[in-house]
Design a protein around this motif. Structure first.
Motif, PDB file in Angstrom:
ATOM      1  N   GLY A   1       0.830  -1.193   0.000  1.00 34.18           N
ATOM      2  CA  GLY A   1       0.000   0.000   0.000  1.00 34.18           C
ATOM      3  C   GLY A   1       0.864   1.241   0.000  1.00 34.18           C
ATOM      4  O   GLY A   1       1.890   1.308  -0.676  1.00 34.18           O
TER       5      GLY A   1
ATOM      6  N   ASP B   1      -0.227  -9.027  -1.472  1.00 34.73           N
ATOM      7  CA  ASP B   1      -1.350  -8.162  -1.120  1.00 34.73           C
ATOM      8  C   ASP B   1      -2.645  -8.914  -1.413  1.00 34.73           C
ATOM      9  O   ASP B   1      -2.629 -10.032  -1.957  1.00 34.73           O
TER      10      ASP B   1
ATOM     11  N   ASN C   1      -5.179  -6.964  -2.841  1.00 29.11           N
ATOM     12  CA  ASN C   1      -5.810  -6.014  -3.740  1.00 29.11           C
ATOM     13  C   ASN C   1      -5.157  -6.127  -5.113  1.00 29.11           C
ATOM     14  O   ASN C   1      -3.964  -5.847  -5.271  1.00 29.11           O
ATOM     15  N   GLU C   2      -5.928  -6.551  -6.115  1.00 28.55           N
ATOM     16  CA  GLU C   2      -5.363  -6.789  -7.438  1.00 28.55           C
ATOM     17  C   GLU C   2      -4.803  -5.525  -8.057  1.00 28.55           C
ATOM     18  O   GLU C   2      -3.770  -5.550  -8.743  1.00 28.55           O
TER      19      GLU C   2
ATOM     20  N   ARG D   1      -3.359  -3.007  -6.551  1.00 28.09           N
ATOM     21  CA  ARG D   1      -2.045  -2.738  -5.978  1.00 28.09           C
ATOM     22  C   ARG D   1      -1.008  -3.739  -6.472  1.00 28.09           C
ATOM     23  O   ARG D   1       0.156  -3.386  -6.699  1.00 28.09           O
TER      24      ARG D   1
ATOM     25  N   ASP E   1      -1.162 -13.046  -4.646  1.00 26.92           N
ATOM     26  CA  ASP E   1      -2.477 -12.649  -4.170  1.00 26.92           C
ATOM     27  C   ASP E   1      -2.800 -13.503  -2.952  1.00 26.92           C
ATOM     28  O   ASP E   1      -3.049 -14.710  -3.073  1.00 26.92           O
TER      29      ASP E   1
ATOM     30  N   ARG F   1      -5.287 -13.763  -1.238  1.00 32.21           N
ATOM     31  CA  ARG F   1      -6.635 -14.321  -1.175  1.00 32.21           C
ATOM     32  C   ARG F   1      -6.686 -15.715  -1.771  1.00 32.21           C
ATOM     33  O   ARG F   1      -7.583 -16.507  -1.460  1.00 32.21           O
TER      34      ARG F   1
ATOM     35  N   GLY G   1      -9.596   0.298   2.149  1.00 32.56           N
ATOM     36  CA  GLY G   1      -8.458  -0.317   1.483  1.00 32.56           C
ATOM     37  C   GLY G   1      -8.359  -0.021   0.004  1.00 32.56           C
ATOM     38  O   GLY G   1      -7.797  -0.816  -0.758  1.00 32.56           O
ATOM     39  N   ARG G   2      -8.867   1.140  -0.435  1.00 32.48           N
ATOM     40  CA  ARG G   2      -8.903   1.437  -1.865  1.00 32.48           C
ATOM     41  C   ARG G   2      -7.662   2.089  -2.444  1.00 32.48           C
ATOM     42  O   ARG G   2      -7.361   1.868  -3.619  1.00 32.48           O
TER      43      ARG G   2
ATOM     44  N   ARG H   1      -4.287   3.186  -4.116  1.00 26.28           N
ATOM     45  CA  ARG H   1      -3.068   2.626  -4.687  1.00 26.28           C
ATOM     46  C   ARG H   1      -1.974   3.658  -4.432  1.00 26.28           C
ATOM     47  O   ARG H   1      -1.809   4.594  -5.212  1.00 26.28           O
TER      48      ARG H   1
END
Length: 339
Positions: free
Chosen positions: A173, A194, A196-197, A199, A213, A215, A329-330, A332
């Motif tokens: 981030g 992370d 977040n794709e 980022r 990723d 996740r 968490g938005r 970049r």
């Protein structure tokens, strides 16, 4: 002057007209132009860091122009473009004398325990000012004061990254994306982790050798697979949550170093001492940066070797949009306020 004042932890910012600070003989008054909004700001505002200084003007990533200097100040003049080192220290203790001033027992910090940059002016010791070259936009210069310089300190002074070091960056981030750039400059082979794709795509564009990723699978297993089962020499932790802590430790190779830059205040870490002994692992903290490191980080930006990543710029009266983006968490990179 206009200022946003936090009067209660967990409460709203109150827009107020407050007196312009009077400066002492060794201080300077800075006309704030831009200030970064950091994940730590969310924690401060929520009262999660155990601070007890209220009312408070928050904001610690500050850039602007010098408006006034005290009578004993030399080498700084009104009109100078500057970034502010947000750590205000005594300059006399054992830590200050050896260049580790962030550990000063008398430390105070703009935006934490001293008024910061969510205002038109900020008062600070003139020694905390670092010149910003004219070709570096102040909206980018402000985040050098933490997002870039904190990364620089972590990578070079605490992680000791050098050519060939394998590095996993957990959380790319606002700070992690800059640490990635510094680690690559130092010669490290980098893995960005992370959830977040967007980022992760930005990390790829900035030169990450691999991305994970978190996740999709436990990232410790992915990091080991990418390193032929060995694990990495260094893990830079920018999240420090219950979900990331065990995986970060699992990502380490023998004699690996786990460096905490970010943290979740309520999340303890549990590790068996015999594992530390058998693997000769190191677990260290990395706290912000010195004024000299801020100067060096500004040089890297001025040379085009590190790019401050600014996602969005908001006017001061839209501060809640910047905070909402962080909570969700938005961003970049960093969001920045214009004062």
């Amino acid at each position: 002057m206009r200022a946003l004042v936090l009067e209660h932890f967990g409460g709203p910012f109150i827009a107020k007209d407050v007196p312009v600070p009077a400066i002492g003989p060794h201080e300077a008054l800075v006309r704030v132009r831009h200030v970064g909004v950091c994940g730590t700001d969310v924690k401060i505002r929520a009262g999660r860091l155990g601070l007890d200084v209220l009312p408070l003007v928050m904001g610690h990533e500050i850039a602007g122009e010098v408006a006034e200097v005290g009578r004993d100040v030399r080498g700084v003049a009104p009109g100078d473009r500057v970034a502010v080192n947000f750590y205000v220290t005594c300059g006399r203790c054992a830590f200050c004398r050896v260049g580790r001033e962030t550990l000063c027992p008398q430390v105070r910090q703009h935006g934490f325990t001293l008024d910061g940059g969510f205002a038109e002016y900020v008062r600070t010791p003139a020694a905390n000012l670092c010149p910003v070259p004219g070709h570096v936009p102040l909206e980018r210069a402000c985040i050098i004061g933490d997002a870039v310089a904190t990364s620089y300190h972590a990578v070079t002074r605490r992680a000791h990254v050098r050519p060939g070091t394998t590095v996993a960056l957990v959380g790319v981030g606002g700070v992690g994306l800059h640490a990635l750039q510094v680690a690559r400059l130092a010669g490290g082979w980098t893995i960005a982790v992370d959830v977040n794709e967007a980022r992760l795509e930005l990390a790829r564009a900035l030169g990450a050798d691999a991305v994970v990723d978190a996740r999709a699978e436990p990232f410790g297993a992915a990091v080991r697979r990418l390193t032929g089962g060995q694990g990495v020499d260094v893990v830079l932790e920018f999240v420090g949550s219950p979900a990331t802590l065990p995986e970060s430790f699992q990502s380490l190779g023998r004699a690996g170093r786990l460096v905490f830059v970010g943290y979740t205040p309520e999340a303890p870490m549990s590790v068996m001492p015999h594992l530390l002994v058998r693997g000769e692992y190191e677990i260290v903290g990395s706290r912000a940066n010195t004024t000299q490191e801020l100067r060096e980080a500004i040089d890297l930006v001025a040379q085009g070797r590190v790019r401050p990543i600014v996602d969005q710029v908001f006017p001061l009266d839209e501060v809640e949009r910047a905070f909402d983006a962080l909570r969700e968490g938005r961003p970049r990179g960093r969001n920045v306020l214009t004062i």
